[in-house]
Write a protein that holds these residues in place. Structure first.
Motif, mmCIF file in Angstrom:
data_model
loop_
_atom_site.group_PDB
_atom_site.id
_atom_site.type_symbol
_atom_site.label_atom_id
_atom_site.label_comp_id
_atom_site.label_asym_id
_atom_site.label_seq_id
_atom_site.Cartn_x
_atom_site.Cartn_y
_atom_site.Cartn_z
ATOM 1 N N ASP A 394 37.018 47.551 35.810
ATOM 2 C CA ASP A 394 36.816 46.377 34.948
ATOM 3 C C ASP A 394 37.965 45.401 35.089
ATOM 4 O O ASP A 394 37.770 44.185 35.189
ATOM 5 N N LYS A 395 39.181 45.937 35.084
ATOM 6 C CA LYS A 395 40.353 45.081 35.189
ATOM 7 C C LYS A 395 40.398 44.356 36.532
ATOM 8 O O LYS A 395 40.731 43.174 36.614
ATOM 9 N N ARG A 396 40.106 45.084 37.616
ATOM 10 C CA ARG A 396 40.161 44.491 38.954
ATOM 11 C C ARG A 396 39.179 43.334 39.073
ATOM 12 O O ARG A 396 39.527 42.238 39.530
ATOM 13 N N ILE A 397 37.940 43.571 38.651
ATOM 14 C CA ILE A 397 36.921 42.525 38.760
ATOM 15 C C ILE A 397 37.265 41.348 37.858
ATOM 16 O O ILE A 397 37.170 40.184 38.264
ATOM 17 N N ALA A 398 37.703 41.653 36.626
ATOM 18 C CA ALA A 398 38.037 40.577 35.685
ATOM 19 C C ALA A 398 39.208 39.746 36.193
ATOM 20 O O ALA A 398 39.202 38.517 36.082
ATOM 21 N N PHE A 399 40.211 40.416 36.783
ATOM 22 C CA PHE A 399 41.384 39.684 37.267
ATOM 23 C C PHE A 399 41.014 38.777 38.441
ATOM 24 O O PHE A 399 41.399 37.600 38.471
ATOM 25 N N ASN A 400 40.270 39.304 39.394
ATOM 26 C CA ASN A 400 39.891 38.489 40.551
ATOM 27 C C ASN A 400 39.007 37.314 40.136
ATOM 28 O O ASN A 400 39.124 36.209 40.677
ATOM 29 N N ASN A 401 38.108 37.550 39.173
ATOM 30 C CA ASN A 401 37.278 36.456 38.679
ATOM 31 C C ASN A 401 38.136 35.407 37.966
ATOM 32 O O ASN A 401 37.894 34.200 38.097
ATOM 33 N N PHE A 402 39.118 35.868 37.229
ATOM 34 C CA PHE A 402 40.006 34.944 36.519
ATOM 35 C C PHE A 402 40.747 34.053 37.506
ATOM 36 O O PHE A 402 40.771 32.824 37.361
#
Length: 463
Positions: A394-402
């Motif tokens: 979740d963190k990886r996807i959220a960070f890259n999207n951010f």
């Protein structure tokens, strides 16, 4: 025929051949900002709406000219806003600002960016402390929706020697004039709203129009050796001061709710500590124990009651009181002959243990994170009964999207560097980028990579 470079307002012209400045008055147009540029062949400058109705020397930022100061107060009284705004700044800053050339594109259409080292640029970066400029500029953008970079010229006005940024909370525009693309000056002071242009604590700096030929305008401008090049995130319906999108949480009432809950709980904690038991003593107890009770002076009665309460607290309070027994005395009511309890002890219900208002706190926090456009998994545990930090995926996807959605913010901060490049005569294919650290899955040999593509999470990914 000698070429002249005209300022964006049509009031000044610069002769590259002789290095002279020419004041044109109103020769190029009836309204300031209507004239074009001979350098580009434009017949007119872009239109600029100006809000009427204000008077004085300063364009008010908020009704009392203290809007930024009110925003700061709101931030300082909340547990989420300061850390998340700082996190956003750190995340978008990433690995900092670099420069180089785009030498091509890969099969996916991503830039192939090759970093460079040029002595003039290295000197400028060191003198300007570009890492600090970039970080503070992003911080201003995320907090107030605008930033105020300041350009410093050499004494002969042939070079821009330094780039810095002013704290947005300390900046106020001068009053704009009809048809004027930007106000003439930005007034800088740490004493708003009491500050006034011209006082010893206020510095007035000329403003460049960032939308129209700023290089030519700067070459033709003779107002000084430092200039503000204003940056802003577009805010619909705002003619001068822009509004950061997260400010909706201040006007919606959710920020007030988020603040009211800890204030209430603080008071509740204080009351719970001071009022833990309700002790009821029957009037007959005192007459039974002290036959001359009615004849005792009031002060002596108070002392006796106080001593009895002190003995009770010694029994009930602290770790020493754990497991002790309480003697409940029964006496006979002389009026009715019925037995009565001399003391009645009632424990006050502990509302704190029930988690009162946890759901409201969680909902208010959710609204704040939404207003800030940050996934709560990126900055820690979400408040509430269902606390959790989220999975690594979740963190990886959220960070890259951010990161991928903040390219414009990065480009805005880099914009003045392109003005410096063109003004100072650096290579015209020199590009500026932020290094963006991107999170990868565990099976990738490098736990994170840095991309100079300005926010493309797919760039530099393994095939």
């Amino acid at each position: 025929m000698q070429q002249l470079l005209f300022a964006g307002n049509g009031m000044l012209a610069y002769s590259p051949g002789t290095g002279s400045m020419v004041r044109l008055g109103g020769a190029l147009g009836a309204a300031a900002g209507s004239a074009g540029s001979s350098a580009t062949g434009d017949g007119a400058a872009p239109s600029s709406p100006v809000e009427k109705g204000q008077s004085g020397d300063v364009a008010l930022w908020g009704e009392a000219n203290d809007f930024p100061q009110q925003v700061i107060k709101s931030i300082e009284t909340n547990t989420i806003l300061p850390s998340v705004l700082e996190w956003k700044t750190r995340a978008v800053y990433g690995g900092g600002v670099v420069y180089g050339r785009v030498t091509g594109f890969d099969k996916a259409g991503n830039e192939i960016f090759e970093r460079q080292r040029l002595p003039d640029v290295e000197l400028f970066f060191r003198r300007s402390n570009i890492p600090r400029y970039a970080y503070e500029g992003l911080q201003n953008l995320f907090t107030f929706g605008q930033s105020y970079p300041e350009l410093i010229q050499s004494l002969n006005k042939q070079k821009i020697t330094a780039l810095t940024t002013q704290d947005a909370a300390f900046c106020r525009y001068g009053l704009p004039k009809a048809g004027q693309p930007v106000p003439d000056y930005v007034h800088i002071s740490a004493n708003w709203p009491e500050a006034k242009p011209g006082d010893e604590y206020t510095t007035s700096v000329p403003v460049l129009d960032p939308y129209y030929e700023p290089v030519e305008a700067l070459k033709a401008d003779t107002r000084g050796f430092k200039y503000v090049y204003p940056l802003a995130l577009p805010s619909p319906g705002k003619a001068l001061y822009q509004l950061a999108s997260w400010n909706s949480i201040r006007r919606s009432g959710w920020l007030d709710i988020a603040q009211a809950i800890p204030e209430f709980k603080k008071a509740l904690f204080a009351n719970q500590i001071s009022v833990k038991y309700l002790i009821e003593a029957h009037e007959g107890y005192w007459k039974w124990k002290y036959p001359d009770w009615d004849a005792k002076p009031t002060e002596e009665r108070r002392r006796i009651i106080g001593d009895e309460l002190a003995d009770f607290e010694k029994t009930m309070s602290g770790a020493q009181g754990a497991g002790k027994s309480i003697l409940s005395l029964t006496i006979t009511d002389p009026r009715t002959g019925e037995p009565i309890s001399a003391f009645k002890v009632t424990a006050i219900d502990d509302k704190i243990k029930s988690g009162i208002y946890i759901e409201d706190s969680q909902e208010a926090s959710s609204h704040i994170y939404t207003a800030l456009s940050v996934d709560p998994t990126l900055v820690g545990i979400s408040p509430g009964k269902g606390m959790g930090a989220g999975s690594g995926s979740d963190k990886r996807i959220a960070f890259n999207n951010f990161i991928s959605t903040h390219r414009f913010h990065q480009d805005l901060i880099l914009e003045p560097l392109y003005l410096v490049r063109d003004y100072n005569g650096w290579p015209d294919d020199l590009e500026f980028r932020f290094l963006n650290p991107l999170a990868h899955t565990a099976d990738v040999s490098k736990s994170n990579s840095e991309s100079a593509t300005g926010g493309n999470p797919d760039a530099n990914e393994p095939a």
